[in-house]
Design a protein around this motif. Structure first.
Motif, PDB file in Angstrom:
ATOM      1  N   TYR A 135      28.164 -45.691  -2.673  1.00 25.61           N
ATOM      2  CA  TYR A 135      27.114 -46.467  -2.002  1.00 25.61           C
ATOM      3  C   TYR A 135      25.719 -45.871  -2.172  1.00 25.61           C
ATOM      4  O   TYR A 135      24.720 -46.545  -1.966  1.00 25.61           O
ATOM      5  CB  TYR A 135      27.398 -46.528  -0.503  1.00 25.61           C
ATOM      6  CG  TYR A 135      28.452 -47.516  -0.070  1.00 25.61           C
ATOM      7  CD1 TYR A 135      28.881 -48.549  -0.895  1.00 25.61           C
ATOM      8  CD2 TYR A 135      29.001 -47.430   1.207  1.00 25.61           C
ATOM      9  CE1 TYR A 135      29.837 -49.453  -0.469  1.00 25.61           C
ATOM     10  CE2 TYR A 135      29.955 -48.336   1.641  1.00 25.61           C
ATOM     11  CZ  TYR A 135      30.374 -49.339   0.796  1.00 25.61           C
ATOM     12  OH  TYR A 135      31.325 -50.236   1.227  1.00 25.61           O
ATOM     13  N   GLY A 136      25.659 -44.581  -2.496  1.00 23.06           N
ATOM     14  CA  GLY A 136      24.410 -43.837  -2.394  1.00 23.06           C
ATOM     15  C   GLY A 136      24.490 -42.981  -1.141  1.00 23.06           C
ATOM     16  O   GLY A 136      25.102 -43.385  -0.136  1.00 23.06           O
ATOM     17  N   ASN A 137      23.900 -41.802  -1.196  1.00 22.92           N
ATOM     18  CA  ASN A 137      24.117 -40.894  -0.063  1.00 22.92           C
ATOM     19  C   ASN A 137      23.385 -41.300   1.201  1.00 22.92           C
ATOM     20  O   ASN A 137      23.544 -40.665   2.242  1.00 22.92           O
ATOM     21  CB  ASN A 137      23.823 -39.436  -0.440  1.00 22.92           C
ATOM     22  CG  ASN A 137      22.413 -39.216  -0.924  1.00 22.92           C
ATOM     23  OD1 ASN A 137      21.559 -40.088  -0.786  1.00 22.92           O
ATOM     24  ND2 ASN A 137      22.162 -38.048  -1.504  1.00 22.92           N
ATOM     25  N   LYS A 162      37.265 -46.653   7.115  1.00 21.12           N
ATOM     26  CA  LYS A 162      37.343 -47.857   6.297  1.00 21.12           C
ATOM     27  C   LYS A 162      36.527 -48.980   6.919  1.00 21.12           C
ATOM     28  O   LYS A 162      35.873 -49.762   6.222  1.00 21.12           O
ATOM     29  CB  LYS A 162      38.801 -48.296   6.140  1.00 21.12           C
ATOM     30  CG  LYS A 162      39.616 -47.427   5.208  1.00 21.12           C
ATOM     31  CD  LYS A 162      41.009 -48.018   4.999  1.00 21.12           C
ATOM     32  CE  LYS A 162      41.819 -47.196   4.019  1.00 21.12           C
ATOM     33  NZ  LYS A 162      43.176 -47.757   3.804  1.00 21.12           N
ATOM     34  N   ALA A 163      36.555 -49.031   8.253  1.00 19.21           N
ATOM     35  CA  ALA A 163      35.839 -50.102   8.949  1.00 19.21           C
ATOM     36  C   ALA A 163      34.334 -49.974   8.743  1.00 19.21           C
ATOM     37  O   ALA A 163      33.652 -50.971   8.460  1.00 19.21           O
ATOM     38  CB  ALA A 163      36.188 -50.081  10.431  1.00 19.21           C
ATOM     39  N   ASN A 164      33.794 -48.754   8.898  1.00 20.97           N
ATOM     40  CA  ASN A 164      32.337 -48.661   8.752  1.00 20.97           C
ATOM     41  C   ASN A 164      31.907 -48.727   7.289  1.00 20.97           C
ATOM     42  O   ASN A 164      30.780 -49.107   6.991  1.00 20.97           O
ATOM     43  CB  ASN A 164      31.761 -47.439   9.489  1.00 20.97           C
ATOM     44  CG  ASN A 164      32.051 -46.104   8.857  1.00 20.97           C
ATOM     45  OD1 ASN A 164      31.879 -45.909   7.673  1.00 20.97           O
ATOM     46  ND2 ASN A 164      32.468 -45.135   9.690  1.00 20.97           N
ATOM     47  N   ALA A 165      32.811 -48.387   6.355  1.00 20.30           N
ATOM     48  CA  ALA A 165      32.487 -48.581   4.936  1.00 20.30           C
ATOM     49  C   ALA A 165      32.321 -50.068   4.641  1.00 20.30           C
ATOM     50  O   ALA A 165      31.397 -50.479   3.930  1.00 20.30           O
ATOM     51  CB  ALA A 165      33.579 -47.976   4.062  1.00 20.30           C
ATOM     52  N   LEU A 166      33.178 -50.894   5.215  1.00 16.92           N
ATOM     53  CA  LEU A 166      33.069 -52.339   5.037  1.00 16.92           C
ATOM     54  C   LEU A 166      31.815 -52.872   5.731  1.00 16.92           C
ATOM     55  O   LEU A 166      31.082 -53.706   5.177  1.00 16.92           O
ATOM     56  CB  LEU A 166      34.307 -53.024   5.600  1.00 16.92           C
ATOM     57  CG  LEU A 166      34.312 -54.553   5.558  1.00 16.92           C
ATOM     58  CD1 LEU A 166      34.193 -55.056   4.123  1.00 16.92           C
ATOM     59  CD2 LEU A 166      35.576 -55.102   6.217  1.00 16.92           C
ATOM     60  N   GLN A 167      31.539 -52.360   6.932  1.00 16.18           N
ATOM     61  CA  GLN A 167      30.343 -52.786   7.671  1.00 16.18           C
ATOM     62  C   GLN A 167      29.075 -52.489   6.882  1.00 16.18           C
ATOM     63  O   GLN A 167      28.193 -53.347   6.762  1.00 16.18           O
ATOM     64  CB  GLN A 167      30.287 -52.071   9.029  1.00 16.18           C
ATOM     65  CG  GLN A 167      29.045 -52.389   9.848  1.00 16.18           C
ATOM     66  CD  GLN A 167      28.908 -51.507  11.094  1.00 16.18           C
ATOM     67  OE1 GLN A 167      29.855 -50.829  11.499  1.00 16.18           O
ATOM     68  NE2 GLN A 167      27.725 -51.502  11.678  1.00 16.18           N
ATOM     69  N   PHE A 168      28.988 -51.279   6.328  1.00 13.18           N
ATOM     70  CA  PHE A 168      27.801 -50.898   5.559  1.00 13.18           C
ATOM     71  C   PHE A 168      27.641 -51.809   4.346  1.00 13.18           C
ATOM     72  O   PHE A 168      26.523 -52.258   4.038  1.00 13.18           O
ATOM     73  CB  PHE A 168      27.915 -49.439   5.123  1.00 13.18           C
ATOM     74  CG  PHE A 168      26.686 -48.885   4.482  1.00 13.18           C
ATOM     75  CD1 PHE A 168      25.656 -48.344   5.247  1.00 13.18           C
ATOM     76  CD2 PHE A 168      26.533 -48.883   3.100  1.00 13.18           C
ATOM     77  CE1 PHE A 168      24.512 -47.825   4.657  1.00 13.18           C
ATOM     78  CE2 PHE A 168      25.398 -48.368   2.499  1.00 13.18           C
ATOM     79  CZ  PHE A 168      24.375 -47.832   3.274  1.00 13.18           C
ATOM     80  N   SER A 169      28.728 -52.086   3.669  1.00 11.64           N
ATOM     81  CA  SER A 169      28.678 -52.965   2.491  1.00 11.64           C
ATOM     82  C   SER A 169      28.161 -54.347   2.868  1.00 11.64           C
ATOM     83  O   SER A 169      27.294 -54.917   2.193  1.00 11.64           O
ATOM     84  CB  SER A 169      30.069 -53.077   1.871  1.00 11.64           C
ATOM     85  OG  SER A 169      30.076 -54.002   0.816  1.00 11.64           O
ATOM     86  N   GLN A 170      28.667 -54.891   3.957  1.00 12.25           N
ATOM     87  CA  GLN A 170      28.266 -56.230   4.388  1.00 12.25           C
ATOM     88  C   GLN A 170      26.792 -56.255   4.804  1.00 12.25           C
ATOM     89  O   GLN A 170      26.062 -57.192   4.464  1.00 12.25           O
ATOM     90  CB  GLN A 170      29.161 -56.688   5.536  1.00 12.25           C
ATOM     91  CG  GLN A 170      30.604 -56.934   5.115  1.00 12.25           C
ATOM     92  CD  GLN A 170      31.526 -57.183   6.293  1.00 12.25           C
ATOM     93  OE1 GLN A 170      31.255 -56.758   7.422  1.00 12.25           O
ATOM     94  NE2 GLN A 170      32.643 -57.858   6.043  1.00 12.25           N
ATOM     95  N   GLU A 171      26.361 -55.228   5.527  1.00 17.09           N
ATOM     96  CA  GLU A 171      24.966 -55.176   5.974  1.00 17.09           C
ATOM     97  C   GLU A 171      24.005 -55.049   4.779  1.00 17.09           C
ATOM     98  O   GLU A 171      22.962 -55.704   4.741  1.00 17.09           O
ATOM     99  CB  GLU A 171      24.769 -54.005   6.941  1.00 17.09           C
ATOM    100  CG  GLU A 171      25.433 -54.212   8.295  1.00 17.09           C
ATOM    101  CD  GLU A 171      25.209 -53.036   9.239  1.00 17.09           C
ATOM    102  OE1 GLU A 171      24.565 -52.049   8.819  1.00 17.09           O
ATOM    103  OE2 GLU A 171      25.677 -53.107  10.396  1.00 17.09           O
TER     104      GLU A 171
END
Length: 350
Positions: free
Chosen positions: A151-153, A168-177
């Protein structure tokens, strides 16, 4: 991997039994049962690395040492496997990294595989430090560093600030945002961590028995041996020889590394040094070696190799080793990383 495991377990059990370690053997059997249950309960298994990734491993080791993360070589191999399988001119998919100053910062723009590895490893070193990862077995923070590579640091600081780390949940959240903020259909790979870890076997209970740690584990199991008869007689000599190289070769044989072609069988230090140099697996003095590297010495400073051992670890200033024929015994030693007695290192491709 199964063959390497068999060699490692045979060596460790043999060493323990030779030392009268029956109690330790029982403990290991108990740990093995627990470990077996852990493995059965883990749906992820380590998948094989491609020939292309293995071919790039000397470069990975070189740059991992340069940027202070030599113990993360298996992790970087797994990253490369996920990114490209080791194929193409940008095997680390590092074109968009800020350290890429020679090519456009657009996907796949790097046209030099070695440069891609340098840029990618340098950037991953930043991710490791920002995640606060204390080692490749620090799995929670390792996962944070891996998702940061994808994602980038900026994700790392965001995840720590808002969630205390990776999930996993916040990785998906960050991607969506991020996708919504940029008007894109997707952003990165929310499943990047499990995708990488399927190629990584270094975080398990038996990490010391495989990969870089395997050779070190076997070498340390022989600490206290005096006279070296076990090693020089194994090599085929009928009377005592200077046995530091015989010790290294014996350890490599026990780890299956001679059979695999990763380490030569040698009894003369110069022969071992020449082999690594001819294979393009030589790392110069003054650099930071990986655990399990073969360290060569020149005590007389005359250009002739006088002694050899196995690198246990390096903290950036000091190299810690296990050596045979050190005062006619197997001993742990340490040297300043810039010692003028160190000729260089043979890089073992596991």
């Amino acid at each position: 991997m199964a063959e390497a495991a068999a060699h490692a377990v045979k060596a460790v059990f043999g060493a323990l039994m030779a030392g009268g370690g029956a109690v330790l053997v029982i403990l290991i059997l108990i740990v093995g049962i627990i470990g077996g249950a852990a493995f059965l309960g883990n749906s992820q298994s380590s998948e094989a690395l491609s020939a292309e990734v293995l071919a790039h491993t000397p470069a990975i080791q070189r740059y991992a040492s340069e940027f202070g993360i030599s113990e993360y070589v298996p992790v970087i191999q797994a990253i490369m496997m996920q990114e490209s399988g080791g194929r193409g001119t940008d095997p680390m998919q590092a074109s968009e990294c800020p350290y890429n100053t020679q090519y456009p910062n657009t996907p796949g723009a790097i046209q030099d595989a070695d440069y891609s590895i340098k840029v990618g490893v340098q950037y991953y070193a930043d991710c490791v430090r920002e995640a606060g990862c204390e080692g490749p077995q620090d799995m929670d923070k390792l996962k944070l560093s891996l998702q940061g590579y994808n994602y980038g640091n900026g994700y790392i600081s965001w995840a720590i600030r808002n969630h205390g780390g990776y999930s996993k949940a916040n990785a998906l959240q960050f991607s969506q945002e991020q996708a919504a903020a940029h008007g894109w259909s997707r952003y990165g790979d929310p499943e990047y961590v499990p995708h990488v870890l399927r190629y990584y076997s270094g975080g398990g209970l038996f990490a010391g028995l495989f990969g870089n740690g395997q050779l070190v584990t076997i070498a340390k199991s022989q600490l206290g041996n005096e006279g070296g008869q076990k090693f020089w007689s194994w090599w085929g000599f009928t009377e005592r020889q200077e046995w530091c190289a015989c010790f290294v070769s014996w350890c490599a044989d026990q780890a299956g590394l001679i059979q695999s072609g990763a380490v030569p069988k040698f009894s003369v230090c110069t022969d071992g040094k020449n082999w690594f140099q001819n294979q393009g697996r030589w790392q110069g003095a003054g650099s930071m070696p990986s655990p399990g590297a073969i360290i060569f010495f020149d005590w007389e400073h005359d250009g002739t190799c006088d002694h050899v051992g196995i690198v246990e670890r390096c903290d950036g200033t000091t190299v810690y080793t296990v050596e045979g024929n050190s005062g006619d015994a197997v001993k742990e030693r340490s040297y300043a990383i810039n010692s003028d007695s160190i000729m260089g290192y043979g890089m073992v491709v596991y």
